[in-house]
Design an enzyme around this catalytic site. Structure first.
Site, short mmCIF file in Angstrom:
data_model
loop_
_atom_site.label_atom_id
_atom_site.label_comp_id
_atom_site.label_asym_id
_atom_site.label_seq_id
_atom_site.Cartn_x
_atom_site.Cartn_y
_atom_site.Cartn_z
N CYS A 134 0.85 -1.18 0.00
CA CYS A 134 0.00 0.00 0.00
C CYS A 134 0.89 1.23 0.00
O CYS A 134 2.08 1.14 0.26
CB CYS A 134 -0.93 0.02 1.21
SG CYS A 134 -2.42 1.00 0.85
N CYS A 136 -0.26 4.21 1.64
CA CYS A 136 -0.69 5.19 2.66
C CYS A 136 0.38 5.48 3.71
O CYS A 136 0.43 6.58 4.25
CB CYS A 136 -1.99 4.75 3.32
SG CYS A 136 -1.97 3.10 4.02
N CYS A 144 -4.12 5.78 -0.03
CA CYS A 144 -3.54 4.49 -0.40
C CYS A 144 -3.06 4.42 -1.85
O CYS A 144 -2.50 3.41 -2.28
CB CYS A 144 -4.56 3.37 -0.13
SG CYS A 144 -5.04 3.28 1.61
N LYS A 211 -12.31 -5.63 1.71
CA LYS A 211 -11.79 -4.81 2.80
C LYS A 211 -12.75 -3.65 3.01
O LYS A 211 -12.99 -2.85 2.11
CB LYS A 211 -10.40 -4.29 2.45
CG LYS A 211 -9.90 -3.24 3.44
CD LYS A 211 -8.46 -2.89 3.21
CE LYS A 211 -8.03 -1.75 4.11
NZ LYS A 211 -6.60 -1.43 3.96
N ARG A 221 -3.34 2.59 12.41
CA ARG A 221 -2.89 3.88 11.86
C ARG A 221 -1.97 4.60 12.85
O ARG A 221 -1.08 5.34 12.45
CB ARG A 221 -4.10 4.73 11.43
CG ARG A 221 -4.80 4.10 10.22
CD ARG A 221 -6.05 4.83 9.79
NE ARG A 221 -6.79 4.03 8.80
CZ ARG A 221 -8.01 4.31 8.36
NH1 ARG A 221 -8.63 5.40 8.80
NH2 ARG A 221 -8.60 3.53 7.47
N ARG A 233 -11.21 7.01 3.60
CA ARG A 233 -10.96 6.01 2.56
C ARG A 233 -12.27 5.42 2.00
O ARG A 233 -12.27 4.35 1.41
CB ARG A 233 -10.09 4.88 3.13
CG ARG A 233 -8.80 5.35 3.79
CD ARG A 233 -7.77 4.23 3.77
NE ARG A 233 -6.75 4.31 4.79
CZ ARG A 233 -5.77 5.22 4.84
NH1 ARG A 233 -5.72 6.19 3.94
NH2 ARG A 233 -4.87 5.17 5.80
N LYS A 264 -11.60 -8.57 5.56
CA LYS A 264 -11.12 -7.69 6.63
C LYS A 264 -12.08 -6.56 6.87
O LYS A 264 -12.49 -5.94 5.89
CB LYS A 264 -9.75 -7.16 6.18
CG LYS A 264 -9.22 -5.99 6.91
CD LYS A 264 -8.00 -5.46 6.23
CE LYS A 264 -7.60 -4.21 6.97
NZ LYS A 264 -6.56 -3.48 6.33
N SER A 291 -6.59 -4.40 13.94
CA SER A 291 -6.09 -3.76 15.17
C SER A 291 -7.20 -3.36 16.14
O SER A 291 -7.08 -3.56 17.34
CB SER A 291 -5.25 -2.54 14.78
OG SER A 291 -6.02 -1.61 14.03
N TYR A 330 -2.91 -10.25 15.51
CA TYR A 330 -1.97 -9.71 16.50
C TYR A 330 -1.87 -10.64 17.71
O TYR A 330 -1.00 -10.45 18.55
CB TYR A 330 -2.42 -8.30 16.93
CG TYR A 330 -2.46 -7.33 15.77
CD1 TYR A 330 -1.29 -6.73 15.31
CD2 TYR A 330 -3.65 -7.05 15.09
CE1 TYR A 330 -1.30 -5.86 14.22
CE2 TYR A 330 -3.68 -6.19 14.01
CZ TYR A 330 -2.50 -5.60 13.57
OH TYR A 330 -2.53 -4.76 12.49
C1 PBG Z 1 -2.98 -0.21 4.68
C2 PBG Z 1 -3.54 -1.16 5.68
C3 PBG Z 1 -4.38 -0.87 6.76
C4 PBG Z 1 -4.55 -2.06 7.44
C5 PBG Z 1 -3.87 -3.05 6.75
N1 PBG Z 1 -3.25 -2.46 5.66
C6 PBG Z 1 -4.95 0.41 7.24
C7 PBG Z 1 -5.99 1.10 6.46
O1 PBG Z 1 -6.44 0.64 5.42
O2 PBG Z 1 -6.32 2.21 6.88
C8 PBG Z 1 -5.36 -2.20 8.71
C9 PBG Z 1 -4.97 -3.35 9.57
C10 PBG Z 1 -5.37 -3.21 11.01
O3 PBG Z 1 -6.16 -2.34 11.42
O4 PBG Z 1 -4.88 -4.04 11.77
N2 PBG Z 1 -3.90 0.20 3.73
ZN ZN Z 2 -3.37 2.01 2.54
#
Ligand code: PBG
Ligand code: ZN
Length: 340
Positions: A134, A136, A144, A211, A221, A233, A264, A291, A330
């Site tokens: 990615c 971002c 992203c 996602k 983040r 996003r 996800k 997360s 995690y």
């Molecule tokens: C990057 C990405 C993200 C996550 C995985 N890859 C963050 C987002 O899309 O803002 C989130 C994973 C998590 O919250 O554990 N794009």
């Molecule tokens: Zn991203």
């Protein structure tokens, strides 16, 4: 009439109501599960920064640290010794001026991701190394992909840049690239890029196909310093209500050459995992326990609402029951101990 007879089921009608004999013993209970958690299902997220000696606690993500390249190997060795099989790398550039509009540093040969691949491969030849792809973390605007003048994603420039990054991770030795950007068309561009580079047979393409945008990525983040500067996003990650779009994205990504797919978040999206298991029945389906979900379980355990180990098993067993074969979690370090 004997005393016992009162407790006998009514002959002919009630036999099927007696189930408890089937799970009255711990072993019998195990026999009732179609799938069981195993260490090889777990993929552990690793945050690696460009500060070589960093070992930084992330307050919103309990027990998870961000590591510099010099600190990575001893930490990972402890986990490999316990049976860790796979990691997914997230690079975090912290140096002043390291972000720009195109996310140039995503595939910096001296940057944290490419260097981590090389170091980990050398130290742990059997460890499966995945890379989140990615922009971002690396873009000055925190989105992203690459933006147009009006602030929306430029699809063509984004997929070109993302595919270049994926190919460079594969060239560095990544076993798997996993694009999480959600820009239309990136799977095809990446697969073609891998084929052209002669790497398609060496690198698995795992798409974050379904996602969803939402409130569960906050701690990530914080760890990755990847919040968008302006806006959100929602124009590229899926709306939380959109199961139809999720199924279309799954079908599209299979068509475009994905080798495996990710759903996800996980806990609130078990129906999507189940849809994916059916729709993508010939593909490994991976659930990402993100997360925010992880942090919520920790917070609930701290409050005494749940027991952490019990709730971790219950949630992750739920992903398997829904149809996932792999889990990005995690909780991986804990499960490596719990599954001994
Ligand atoms: C990057 C990405 C993200 C996550 C995985 N890859 C963050 C987002 O899309 O803002 C989130 C994973 C998590 O919250 O554990 N794009
Ligand atoms: Zn991203």
């Amino acid at each position: 009439m004997s005393h016992k007879a009162e407790y006998l089921p009514d002959r002919g009608t009630s036999i099927s109501s007696i189930l408890q004999g089937g799970y009255n013993h711990p072993l019998a209970r195990e026999w009732q599960s179609e799938k069981q958690l195993t260490k090889s299902m777990f993929i552990f997220p690793l945050f690696v920064s460009d500060q070589p000696d960093e070992e930084e606690v992330i307050p919103s993500l309990p027990n998870i640290k961000r590591f510099g390249l010099n600190r990575l190997v001893p930490y990972v060795r402890g986990l490999v010794d316990k049976g860790l099989r796979a990691v997914i790398l997230f690079g975090v550039p912290l140096a002043e001026g390291s972000k720009d509009p195109e996310g140039t540093n995503a595939d910096d040969p001296n940057g944290p991701v490419i260097q981590s691949i090389k170091i980990l491969k050398k130290e742990f030849p059997d460890l499966y190394i995945m890379c989140d792809v990615c922009l971002c973390e690396y873009t000055s605007h925190g989105h992203c992909g690459v933006l147009d003048e009006d602030g929306s994603l430029n699809q063509k420039l984004s997929v070109r840049r993302l595919a270049a990054v994926a190919v460079n991770y594969a060239k560095a030795g990544a076993n798997c690239v996993a694009p999480s950007d959600m820009v239309d068309g990136r799977i095809k561009e990446m697969k073609l890029g891998l084929i052209e580079a002669g790497l398609a047979h060496k690198c698995l393409l795992m798409s974050y196909s379904a996602k969803f945008s939402g409130g569960l990525y906050g701690p990530f983040r914080d760890a990755a310093c990847s919040s968008p500067g302006q806006g959100d996003r929602k124009s590229y990650q899926l709306p939380p209500t959109a199961s139809g779009l999720a199924r279309r994205a799954l079908a599209r990504d299979m068509e475009e050459g994905a080798d495996a797919i990710i759903v996800k978040p996980s806990t609130f999206y078990l129906d999507i995992i189940s849809d994916a298991a059916k729709l993508c029945k010939d593909y490994p389906v991976c659930a990402y326990h993100v997360s925010g979900e992880y942090a919520m379980l920790h917070a609930a355990a701290e409050k005494g609402v749940v027991d952490l180990k019990q709730i971790a098993f219950e949630s992750h067993q739920g992903f398997l029951r829904a149809g996932a074969r792999l889990i990005i979690s995690y909780f991986t370090p804990e499960f490596l101990e719990w599954l001994d």
